[in-house]
Enzyme design. Structure first.
Site, PDB file in Angstrom:
ATOM      1  N   TRP A   1      29.449  -3.727   4.509  1.00 31.10           N
ATOM      2  CA  TRP A   1      28.318  -4.598   4.153  1.00 31.10           C
ATOM      3  C   TRP A   1      28.314  -4.962   2.677  1.00 31.10           C
ATOM      4  CZ3 TRP A   1      28.052   0.095   6.640  1.00 31.10           C
ATOM      5  CH2 TRP A   1      27.847   1.196   5.836  1.00 31.10           C
ATOM      6  N   ARG A   2      29.328  -4.509   1.938  1.00 34.65           N
ATOM      7  CA  ARG A   2      29.382  -4.837   0.515  1.00 34.65           C
ATOM      8  C   ARG A   2      30.018  -6.205   0.276  1.00 34.65           C
ATOM      9  NH1 ARG A   2      29.929   0.494  -2.188  1.00 34.65           N
ATOM     10  NH2 ARG A   2      27.745   1.137  -2.272  1.00 34.65           N
TER      11      ARG A   2
ATOM     12  N   GLU B   1      20.940  -2.043   5.903  1.00 34.21           N
ATOM     13  CA  GLU B   1      19.896  -1.288   5.209  1.00 34.21           C
ATOM     14  C   GLU B   1      19.020  -0.507   6.185  1.00 34.21           C
ATOM     15  OE1 GLU B   1      19.438  -0.552   2.167  1.00 34.21           O
ATOM     16  OE2 GLU B   1      21.094  -1.753   1.453  1.00 34.21           O
TER      17      GLU B   1
ATOM     18  N   GLN C   1      17.925   6.336   7.204  1.00 36.14           N
ATOM     19  CA  GLN C   1      17.841   7.793   7.422  1.00 36.14           C
ATOM     20  C   GLN C   1      19.182   8.321   7.907  1.00 36.14           C
ATOM     21  OE1 GLN C   1      14.719   8.944   6.974  1.00 36.14           O
ATOM     22  NE2 GLN C   1      13.482   7.126   7.244  1.00 36.14           N
ATOM     23  N   THR C   2      20.232   7.604   7.609  1.00 38.32           N
ATOM     24  CA  THR C   2      21.512   7.917   8.237  1.00 38.32           C
ATOM     25  C   THR C   2      22.629   7.876   7.200  1.00 38.32           C
ATOM     26  OG1 THR C   2      20.675   6.811  10.217  1.00 38.32           O
ATOM     27  CG2 THR C   2      23.035   7.135  10.115  1.00 38.32           C
TER      28      THR C   2
ATOM     29  N   LEU D   1      20.992   7.565  16.762  1.00 35.80           N
ATOM     30  CA  LEU D   1      20.670   7.369  15.339  1.00 35.80           C
ATOM     31  C   LEU D   1      19.310   7.951  14.965  1.00 35.80           C
ATOM     32  CD1 LEU D   1      21.785   3.782  14.218  1.00 35.80           C
ATOM     33  CD2 LEU D   1      22.578   5.967  13.356  1.00 35.80           C
ATOM     34  N   GLY D   2      18.437   8.130  15.962  1.00 33.65           N
ATOM     35  CA  GLY D   2      17.105   8.678  15.664  1.00 33.65           C
ATOM     36  C   GLY D   2      16.194   7.659  15.007  1.00 33.65           C
ATOM     37  N   TYR D   3      14.975   8.078  14.715  1.00 34.75           N
ATOM     38  CA  TYR D   3      13.970   7.202  14.090  1.00 34.75           C
ATOM     39  C   TYR D   3      13.961   5.832  14.783  1.00 34.75           C
ATOM     40  CZ  TYR D   3      13.969  10.749  10.441  1.00 34.75           C
ATOM     41  OH  TYR D   3      13.883  11.932   9.760  1.00 34.75           O
TER      42      TYR D   3
ATOM     43  N   TYR E   1      11.369  -1.060  -0.744  1.00 35.43           N
ATOM     44  CA  TYR E   1      12.789  -0.804  -1.011  1.00 35.43           C
ATOM     45  C   TYR E   1      13.678  -1.830  -0.281  1.00 35.43           C
ATOM     46  CZ  TYR E   1      17.446   0.609  -0.164  1.00 35.43           C
ATOM     47  OH  TYR E   1      18.802   0.539  -0.037  1.00 35.43           O
TER      48      TYR E   1
ATOM     49  N   ASP F   1      15.264   3.997  -4.052  1.00 33.24           N
ATOM     50  CA  ASP F   1      15.395   4.876  -2.882  1.00 33.24           C
ATOM     51  C   ASP F   1      15.658   6.290  -3.389  1.00 33.24           C
ATOM     52  OD1 ASP F   1      17.992   4.848  -3.785  1.00 33.24           O
ATOM     53  OD2 ASP F   1      18.905   4.498  -1.824  1.00 33.24           O
TER      54      ASP F   1
ATOM     55  N   CYS G   1      21.948  12.424 -20.761  1.00 36.07           N
ATOM     56  CA  CYS G   1      21.215  12.829 -19.554  1.00 36.07           C
ATOM     57  C   CYS G   1      20.332  14.039 -19.890  1.00 36.07           C
ATOM     58  CB  CYS G   1      22.202  13.180 -18.441  1.00 36.07           C
ATOM     59  SG  CYS G   1      21.391  13.913 -17.015  1.00 36.07           S
TER      60      CYS G   1
HETATM   61 FE1  SF4 Z   1      23.612  13.263 -12.838  1.00 29.58          FE
HETATM   62 FE2  SF4 Z   1      23.150  13.784 -15.405  1.00 29.58          FE
HETATM   63 FE3  SF4 Z   1      24.912  15.233 -14.051  1.00 29.58          FE
HETATM   64 FE4  SF4 Z   1      25.456  12.721 -14.661  1.00 29.58          FE
HETATM   65  S1  SF4 Z   1      25.162  14.400 -16.095  1.00 29.58           S
HETATM   66  S2  SF4 Z   1      25.805  13.693 -12.691  1.00 29.58           S
HETATM   67  S3  SF4 Z   1      23.480  11.763 -14.467  1.00 29.58           S
HETATM   68  S4  SF4 Z   1      22.740  15.111 -13.675  1.00 29.58           S
END
Ligand code: SF4
Length: 347
Positions: free
Chosen positions: A20-21, A33, A38-39, A76-78, A116, A134, A204
């Site tokens: 689907w990309r 989507e 849920q899959t 697939l459920g749901y 979403y 999501d 991070c």
């Molecule tokens: Fe996730 Fe931070 Fe680890 Fe990268 S460094 S994988 S953003 S938790």
């Protein structure tokens, strides 16, 4: 390079090739989507390909019977996803001349499409500037930006949505949205994220403060209800009672008559119960076998089910029909019933 550009550059070098990309067809994107809500990708891909083969256009899906759609969804459920998909296909044919609407607010009004999914469809298909949020996106944002507000509260939902929208590269909404989702799916995974070679490592917050395992934060744990069901596989000659469910998560699926008890109940007590008498009062019946317990876990329920094979004459059940034993597999059923079918001879 900032967070958003780093994401896109990571995506271009690491993305998976998923069917689907390579499309901007909103029907294909919508279908993928809904299946993937849920899959897992591995489980959902064959369903996606089978649906497109059986229903190449929205109109084909709209014209199919609900039994056929549910049968194809089996496993697939749901199931509300399949019922809504079918309903919305008919809605699009009847009210939008079969063309998927291009207006975000109209997309959001379609049954089964929430914030979403509307953002995913309009950004992937039409490159509109709506940020997707999501589970994958929440995890990435929570960790990178150290956002510890529980994501399942109204305040948390708003915060994550706002931050996602601020970070969106508006002129490249499709690519940006796919990048962050893919990053969450294969790099910043729920368990054992790949931090050691992560391009976000330097900034991070979760990584720097050693709190990767604590983020994101969820407020409430879902209360799971235990249910104790005894399904009755009642044979009359070569026919079995089967009925179409009219409410609950399994609406539209077929199942056997069943008795429900508040607690685990011994076989002798089941036979002595009023519920049992109501069904078998005026008939002769012979219990051929009782299965061991099947445990079936749903998001809010843990079902403890036993299947009783019973030979009975003169049973009358208003909401059930007698179905020939060897055509039972043609009906859409829950995964629980399917698991039972795998243990008995039907042919
Ligand atoms: Fe996730 Fe931070 Fe680890 Fe990268 S460094 S994988 S953003 S938790």
């Amino acid at each position: 390079m900032n967070f958003s550009n780093k994401l896109v550059s990571w995506y271009q070098n690491n993305k998976r090739d998923l069917p689907w990309r390579n499309t901007v067809n909103p029907y294909y994107i919508w279908l993928s989507e809904i299946i993937l809500q849920q899959t897992r990708v591995l489980q959902g891909t064959p369903y996606y390909l089978a649906f497109l083969k059986a229903f190449p256009t929205i109109e084909d899906l709209a014209n199919a019977s609900e039994d056929k759609v549910l049968k194809m969804w089996q496993g697939l459920g749901y199931y509300s996803r399949a019922r809504n998909l079918h309903f919305t296909a008919k809605d699009i044919v009847n009210n939008f001349a079969g063309e998927f609407p291009k207006d975000y607010s109209k997309v959001l009004k379609l049954k089964g499409i929430g914030i979403y999914t509307a953002a995913a469809i309009t950004s992937f298909a039409f490159d509109m500037p709506y940020a997707v949020v999501d589970g994958n996106v929440i995890r990435v944002l929570s960790r990178v930006f150290g956002l510890s507000t529980p994501f399942d509260t109204p305040v948390g939902k708003k915060k994550f949505q706002q931050l996602a929208q601020e970070l969106l590269i508006e002129k490249d909404a499709a690519i940006y949205n796919q990048s962050i989702m893919e990053f969450g799916a294969i790099k910043c995974k729920p368990k054992s994220p790949d931090c050691s070679s992560c391009p976000m490592q330097d900034f991070c917050i979760a990584y720097i403060t050693n709190s990767v395992a604590e983020l994101p934060v969820k407020s409430n744990k879902i209360k799971v209800k235990n249910r104790f069901l005894h399904y009755l596989f009642i044979e009359q000659e070569d026919n079995i009672f089967l009925g179409k469910r009219k409410s609950g998560i399994w609406t539209g699926l077929y199942e056997f008559p069943f008795l429900e008890f508040l607690n685990k109940t011994e076989e002798k007590q089941v036979i002595r119960s009023n519920e049992w008498s109501r069904i078998f009062l005026n008939s002769t019946c012979e219990v051929k076998s009782v299965s061991s317990e099947f445990i079936h876990i749903l998001s809010h329920q843990k079902i403890h089910a036993q299947f009783w094979q019973i030979k009975a004459a003169s049973v009358v059940l208003d909401d059930y029909e007698l179905i020939s034993r060897n055509s039972l597999l043609e009906f859409p059923v829950s995964r629980l019933t399917e698991k039972y079918f795998e243990t008995i001879e039907l042919g």
